[in-house]
Enzyme design. Sequence first.
Site, PDB file in Angstrom:
ATOM      1  N   ASP A 703      -6.790  18.706 -14.506  1.00  0.00           N
ATOM      2  CA  ASP A 703      -6.076  17.926 -15.499  1.00  0.00           C
ATOM      3  C   ASP A 703      -7.140  17.079 -16.221  1.00  0.00           C
ATOM      4  OD1 ASP A 703      -4.195  16.725 -17.093  1.00  0.00           O
ATOM      5  OD2 ASP A 703      -2.844  16.199 -15.462  1.00  0.00           O
TER       6      ASP A 703
HETATM    7  C1  BGC Z   1      -1.526  15.646 -18.650  1.00  0.00           C
HETATM    8  C2  BGC Z   1      -1.519  17.147 -18.754  1.00  0.00           C
HETATM    9  C3  BGC Z   1      -1.891  17.555 -20.151  1.00  0.00           C
HETATM   10  C4  BGC Z   1      -3.271  16.987 -20.473  1.00  0.00           C
HETATM   11  C5  BGC Z   1      -3.775  17.347 -21.858  1.00  0.00           C
HETATM   12  C6  BGC Z   1      -2.828  15.031 -19.151  1.00  0.00           C
HETATM   13  O1  BGC Z   1      -2.698  13.670 -19.325  1.00  0.00           O
HETATM   14  O2  BGC Z   1      -1.278  15.244 -17.326  1.00  0.00           O
HETATM   15  O3  BGC Z   1      -0.271  17.669 -18.396  1.00  0.00           O
HETATM   16  O4  BGC Z   1      -1.861  18.940 -20.295  1.00  0.00           O
HETATM   17  O5  BGC Z   1      -3.220  15.577 -20.389  1.00  0.00           O
HETATM   18  O6  BGC Z   1      -3.048  16.687 -22.829  1.00  0.00           O
END
Ligand code: BGC
Length: 903
Positions: A703
């Site tokens: 993530d």
């Molecule tokens: C989230 C993800 C997301 C990523 C990119 C993170 O803060 O937990 O689910 O895909 O950001 O935006």
Amino acid sequence: MKSKASKFTKFARKVAAEGAVLLKNNSNFLPLAKDEKVAVFGRCQADYYRSGTGSGGAVNVEYKTDLINSLAARNFVTIDTHIKHLYDTWLAQNPFDDGGGGWACEPWCQIEMPLEASAVEAAANQNDKAIVVIGRTAGEDKDNMAAEGSYFLTAAEIEMLNVVKTNFAKVGVIVNVGNIIDMSWVDDKIDMVIYSWHGGMEGGNAIVDVLVGDLTPSGKLPDSIATTIDDYPSTKNHGSATQNFYEEDIYVGYRYLETFAADRVLYPFGFGLSYTQFTISNVTGTIHAGTAKITATVTNVGDAYAGREVVQVYLQAPQGQLGKPTRSLVGFAKTPLLAPHESTVVKISIPFYSMASYDDSGATGHKSAYVLEAGEYIFHVGNSVRETVIAVFDTSLVLDSTKIVAQLEEALAPTTSFNRIRPDASGNVAYEAAPTRTVDLAARMTAMAPQAIAITGDAGINLKNVITESDMEKFIAQLTADDLAAIVRGEGMSHPQVTPGTASAFGGVTTHLRDDLGIPLMCAADGPSGIRMESGRTATQLPIGTLIASTWDEALVEELYTMEGEELKNNYVDVLLGPGLNIHRSPLNGRNFEYFSEDPLLTGKMAAAVVRGVHQGGAEGTLKHFACNSQETHRHEVNAVVSERAVREIYLKGFEIAIKEGNAKSVMTAYNPLNGIWTASNYDLNTTILRGEWGFDGIVMTDWWAKMNDCIDGGEGTRQNVSSMVRAQNDLYMVVGNFGAGSNISQDNIPEDLASGKLSIAQLQRSAKNICKFAQATVAITRDELIFGKPQPLVAQDISTEGLEIVTTELSFTGKTHTFAFANEGSYQLDATFNCSMPGLSQTSCNVYINGNLVTTIQSGNTSGESVTRQLANLDLHPGAYTITCEGVNPTFVIDKFTFTKL
Ligand code: BGC
């Protein structure tokens, strides 16, 4: 409100309507009759929620729909225009509060318009029915709260309901939420309750389709609605800062409620009414070759409406040594549309593997195996977990002894001792110690260590020409240690060489990897319910995950996401960052809206359908967040302490199904540690189980700005421990703010650990190979050149440059806009130096325009007040006047300067 319905938005509307769950419909409140007079209350009739908040809710749409205007436009019922006018006027003075527009700022609910009793009384005299709309949101970095305005109604909402109930004889409530809320307010005076969820951009039209009877509701609850929030066993541990003990073990949702607290259920799992009635009869079963096959006849026994029913099969397994929930969903099927008096036969196959329990203690004599314990297996078949009949088998399934269905090896067991729930002999809640880890992780990793390929340097092999495994080895051999380090670093957000305003670029991140070796630069964008493009470009916003799960319709979901895949492909996005499939462990998780259900089978089937669809459309889906990201509060730190049985049977099961049945090729790990090791550096998660047991051969990414700790020794988590990530076979670090230079801008520990031997070249090569194989299967491999990032020609403004600041290389920047004179001619790389102080890993963005042309989107996480420099775009410039404008939402996002470097 303009509405440009496309084939895709029309289908999204159909899905949004199919997912509405009708919980109560006394005296046939619904469907509304033609020309019936209806007064609509509650501000959310106009401020109708489309989605939850955060990365999963940030889809720019060309238009949106709401309930009241969709209902008015339908011209079917007569709306009380006086009440509508009261709301219109009040809403103009009390506009939607987005909390300032920043990350996780939007409140869970909006203030409600106070209702004058006399106005409601007058409306009651003139109308047949009242409809009240209650709305809620929540989202990323912002859990729901067991408080008024979030899980509970506010005093103002209760007051609104009371005054409407006092005056109207017939009252219905539309619940426009991303997640279940407290329902204790439903009483005899409320005739109708329907969960419309968040239906995306077509949500308003979709709920009207249901209200007026264009579509008979067929949605079923993907979560149990208990009497109080404390009836969910996870509530007491939810939100903790350091350790979240999953003491309810496998008894999540209905598995707990039906086993231990059946009297605490308001609306059971799988429940949902229709405008017609169905019978499920002739429920029979056979056992053949390790599979139970159930057949049932479904008949629409109503006279007036066509409708669809969901046949659900719940297993009651013998308690045995392990203890079992009294019901587990093991299969389901949705009928086609059945006309009145029409019947259909549904067939549901249930492999023994999905009926088996995992023995993490050895209590059955078969440690680390999926087993079917001795005793009788009973199949309950019906249209909710409660309304069932027992399937009649030709020979009933009674096992004399325990049967091993799959012998595995211990993985992911907790290192902290804790007690977990299990039923005692009388079926009451009892506790036992969850078994702790016995495996030597270091020995396992050594035994499974990959073999290095001797580095050859450039041998002229292009990825496009790699066909066999031996070609792939030769191809990977060309990558130097620097190439290998670069390829595991995903870049973003808003990389200038991929679709503007998206989350990352990965793969061919350097010119050498891309141009010499043919590794395409791939683009990943959020999801899950539409493409997030912070540039402002619009996309189709789909119904949320919970609504999708409420359809219980795999074919429908697959078709919807095939269109999503096409839209991704048309926008040059190769990878969707979704579906999200964390289990709805607690109604308080803010991101439940992105996820499907409290049940792993329904979750897995839905995720598999999404992934199959996206693939057919021309892109790939990403299963996230792997795993046990069950709360947003302290999501980067909180250690999920879970038994191996619960991890496997509940929290990993959906991922397993989506990989095996959906052929998923991309997985995103979670922010949190799982049993002491951050998921991004968790070897058992990313290698032993994901690849070893399930045969996954795609990519794993972290993530965004995730932490990792040592994959063997655990310890503290840091964002620099990318070496541990690679050792665990999480292939990609997302994201570094390094656009194309291939340098170690975030100062990760790859060079240091390579030098010390802690990280091997072979481990890096293994991840490089995963990424390259993935690239070969994407549309990106067929692109001959970059679509984005070419120098943009800009024409100087037609104004005098006299008195303007003359810029050759640097422009100091304050405020939002600057007009300056550029002195030179040629192609320039534009960089920005900026800083941003936001809480935690909040995200924000800012669009940069020159002379009114969007040149780039700067997207950033918190820089903790430090200035960072980001490559933005390449520009062709001429001497003359230019105005640079920056439009962003976050006041702490400050651009210090722009730099122009001659290309
Ligand atoms: C989230 C993800 C997301 C990523 C990119 C993170 O803060 O937990 O689910 O895909 O950001 O935006």
